[in-house]
Scaffold this motif. Structure first.
Motif, short mmCIF file in Angstrom:
data_model
loop_
_atom_site.label_atom_id
_atom_site.label_comp_id
_atom_site.label_asym_id
_atom_site.label_seq_id
_atom_site.Cartn_x
_atom_site.Cartn_y
_atom_site.Cartn_z
N TYR A 1 36.92 41.46 40.99
CA TYR A 1 37.89 41.50 42.08
C TYR A 1 37.23 41.80 43.42
CZ TYR A 1 41.83 42.87 44.97
OH TYR A 1 42.72 42.97 46.00
N GLY A 2 36.28 42.72 43.43
CA GLY A 2 35.68 43.16 44.67
C GLY A 2 35.05 42.06 45.52
N PRO A 3 34.31 41.11 44.94
CA PRO A 3 33.68 40.08 45.77
C PRO A 3 34.66 39.17 46.50
CG PRO A 3 32.59 40.23 43.65
CD PRO A 3 33.81 41.08 43.56
N GLY A 4 35.91 39.17 46.12
CA GLY A 4 36.90 38.34 46.80
C GLY A 4 37.19 37.07 46.02
N GLY A 5 38.18 36.33 46.49
CA GLY A 5 38.55 35.08 45.83
C GLY A 5 39.76 35.19 44.93
N TRP A 6 40.00 36.38 44.37
CA TRP A 6 41.11 36.56 43.44
C TRP A 6 42.18 37.48 44.05
CZ3 TRP A 6 40.85 33.21 39.66
CH2 TRP A 6 39.61 32.81 39.16
N ASP A 7 43.44 37.19 43.70
CA ASP A 7 44.56 38.05 44.12
C ASP A 7 44.88 39.12 43.09
OD1 ASP A 7 45.60 36.65 46.65
OD2 ASP A 7 45.46 35.01 45.22
#
Length: 714
Positions: free
Chosen positions: A182-188
């Protein structure tokens, strides 16, 4: 116990060379596609529960390019679940491509909480499955069976504690999901599959958990620790990720409320050997009852599995898809259909059904992303429509509506001075009702009994007492079937009454014999009014929810029903199921057993989101807001905001009840264009407070018409 996916295709990652390339571009792509923080979508809410191969196929083609046609199909959904690998570490450009197509899409990353498949990629510092195996190995955290093999379906020992008693594997898994996924981004948000409160149910005689090797003296001790470990994972995941991400789980249905936004029900409605009632209405774990317990926004999921061996467009699969989506739309979550093995070669990511998207004006089924969410916002929670059956044996047929007598066809029994009388001042059906006055609470509920003289033949079936009632103060009554020969209770249920007229339908299980209906009103001081009472074999009802642009009806009974509606609605003009979605316009809807109907308002009643062009009108006639909605009888006045067309056109504004009757007119100066704000105090033209119900605000200017539905509650 929830059904758990027993096998998944092995994941294989991209080559080391490709891994190196994507490791370089990953930060740039992720920085360009932050997840959108969008409002909850309109209804029906479409979900895709998907898996891909380790290479990203079929989204990623063999030459490494993305499949634009498949991306278009996937992006038509509001919320999409996809494997975190390879999209997190190798192909974040696929997530960016989906967001480009639908900026408000919610992308949920699929992970498994208690299982990791064999993974040994050369790029072990990048590939997520390999990194999870290394993480578990380094913690000595694998779970084994008594033959010394990794335990199938649950090879991560979430019950493992260190010397200080901390669940180190559960904590490490939570940290990995936050920091590396989740941390790296891209997902809600994240979808945690294989996340069960217990795994002992999954044992077989020749394949059981080695709980001693797992660190526990008994199976019971291991099981309790496993549950605590799963709670640790859930709570740490939420604490570390914060309040924003959407967390959904699978297997431990009816738990983890404080940390999660929802849970999945697979093979709807047969999951765990259950039924529609158990999956939707169970006190612990029901999709609809869960809503108030989970975090907001609610993200409950229901997935249907297609009938085996037949195409997706088979009539049975069309019914399953429609029933699942309609059932999901009774609540705030998502419905979908997909094969149980999630084999991407079946093409299920492109499956599309009539109810998924509709052109509101033409009523035709569509494949356009612009036509999703076609029902608009919900006007309130779901309700249950009930009615008495015509031409069916009725124990109340001598006197069901008390027009001139309360003794014809009825016997009144009391031991505390209660009385029954004809009340001509209030009625729900006809001109009068039966009023039971209870002076004191002595004697309990059976101190006051109102019993039919007529009876019905009572066999092993469902019977329904259908009636209108209200009380001088909120209270309960008991609804019972009593044996004709000895007066003994054959079945009974408690029903809650409001202070306003409300229709009730109480279901009772039959046993052999003849039965009379008995309404028991003792045990509480005050008055109870009854009207239009019926006692019959069978129970006609549908679940219903109303929306800005239409309604859904769900028939969970065992018989087909003809549902009488308060006005005419339109059926979808279907492409895939034109026999059901035939485009008809009628005030009745035929619904097969275990099926649903998606209905549109008449064209001139639609909220003017898709207006008919009107010559010479520069501004669109539309209701822009009604608040609060629903409004309460004892709450603030409702404020209605209307945008009017250019000055010069006559402007007529009125309020109507659900039957179309005029309630009140408003004086609006049609010489001025722009925004008009009207305030309604809940009274009709005579100054009387109107009863709770559905109402319509209607505006007309020339040939343009705008109608907005809203709710008034108690």
């Amino acid at each position: 116990m929830e059904t758990v996916r027993l096998s998944l295709p092995p994941r294989t990652g991209p080559s080391s060379a490709l891994a190196a390339i994507f490791a370089l571009v990953l930060p740039l792509v992720l920085a360009a596609v932050p997840p959108a923080q969008a409002a909850d979508p309109d209804f029906p809410r479409l979900g895709l529960y998907g898996h891909v191969a380790g290479t990203g196929a079929p989204i990623v083609r063999a030459d490494g390019s993305l499949d634009p046609v498949l991306l278009d199909a996937i992006a038509r959904r509001h919320t999409v679940v996809l494997d975190v690998s390879p999209f997190t570490e190798y192909r974040p450009d696929a997530l960016a491509a989906l967001r480009t197509r639908r900026p408000d899409i919610k992308l949920i990353g699929y992970v498994q909480a208690q299982y990791i498949w064999p993974a040994a990629q050369a790029d072990s510092n990048v590939n997520l499955p390999t990194r999870i195996r290394i993480l578990v190995r380094n913690l000595n955290g694998f779970l084994y069976d008594r033959q010394g093999q990794e335990f199938r379906n649950a090879n991560i020992n979430l019950a493992k504690r260190n010397a200080q008693g901390r669940f180190i594997v559960a904590e490490a898994m939570a940290d990995f999901f936050v920091d590396r996924v989740y941390g790296p981004g891209g997902w809600d948000g994240l979808f945690l599959d294989r996340f069960c409160n217990s795994i002992l149910w999954d044992q077989e005689p020749a394949d059981s958990v080695d709980f001693v090797r797992a660190g526990y003296p008994s199976a019971a001790a291991f099981d309790a620790a496993w549950t605590a470990g799963t709670d640790t994972l859930a709570n740490r995941l939420r604490r570390r990720a914060g309040s924003v991400p959407i967390l959904i789980g699978n297997c431990a249905q009816g738990t983890k409320y404080a940390a999660f936004n929802g849970w999945m029900r697979e093979n709807f409605p047969q999951q765990g050997g259950g039924s529609w009632d158990s999956n939707l209405l169970a006190a612990n774990g029901g999709y609809l009852t869960d809503q108030a317990k989970f975090r907001t926004p609610y993200a409950g999921w229901m997935t249907a599995w297609p009938a085996p061996g037949v195409p997706a467009g088979d009539r049975e699969n069309l019914r399953r898809a429609r029933m699942t989506l309609a059932s999901a739309a009774l609540g705030e979550g998502y419905g979908t259909i997909n094969p149980p093995d999630l084999d991407p070669t079946t093409g299920y990511m492109s499956w599309w059904f009539d109810e998924y998207a509709v052109d509101r004006i033409s009523g035709a089924a569509s494949t356009s992303i612009a036509h999703t969410g076609w029902l608009g916002r919900a006007l309130g929670p779901y309700s249950r429509m009930v009615w008495a059956q015509v031409g069916v044996e009725d124990a109340c047929d001598q006197n069901s509506s008390f027009e001139s007598s309360v003794t014809t066809g009825w016997t009144f029994l009391q031991t505390n001075g209660a009385t029954v009388s004809l009340d001509v001042l209030t009625a729900k059906h006809g001109l009068a009702s039966a009023k039971i006055a209870v002076p004191n609470a002595t004697g309990g509920v059976t101190a006051v009994r109102y019993r039919t003289i007529g009876d019905v033949f009572w066999i092993s079936d469902k019977y329904a007492a259908t009636f209108w009632a209200k009380a001088s103060a909120p209270r309960t009554i008991e609804v019972a079937a009593v044996n004709v020969s000895n007066g003994q209770t054959m079945a009974a249920a408690v029903e809650s009454l409001k202070t306003t007229w409300t229709q009730h339908q109480v279901l009772l299980d039959g046993t052999f014999g003849f039965a009379r209906l008995e309404l028991r009103a003792g045990g509480a001081t005050g008055s109870v009014w009854l009207d239009d009472v019926h006692f019959q074999r069978g129970a006609p009802f549908v679940y219903r929810r109303d929306f800005e642009n239409g309604a859904i009806l769900v028939n969970v009974g065992s018989q087909p029903l003809e549902v009488a509606l308060e006005k005419k609605y339109r059926r979808i003009a279907g492409i895939r199921d034109p026999l059901i979605n035939d485009g008809s316009f009628d005030s009745a809807a035929a619904i097969a057993s275990g099926d649903a109907a998606f209905l549109l308002l008449a064209r001139d009643e639609l909220v003017a989101a898709d207006p008919v062009p009107t010559a010479g009108v520069e501004e669109r006639l539309q209701w822009t807001a009604i608040a609060p909605n629903p409004s309460r009888g004892d709450g603030p006045s409702a404020r209605l905001a209307l945008t009017a067309p250019a000055a010069g056109a006559a402007l007529e504004v009125s309020l109507h009840d659900v039957a179309g009757r005029l309630v009140r007119r408003f004086d609006v100066d049609g010489r001025e264009s722009g925004m008009h704000t009207l305030v309604w105090d809940g009274r009709d033209a005579a100054g009387k407070i109107v009863p709770p119900g559905v109402y319509f605000a209607r505006a007309r200017s020339g040939t343009a018409v705008a109608v907005r539905k809203f709710i008034r509650t108690d």
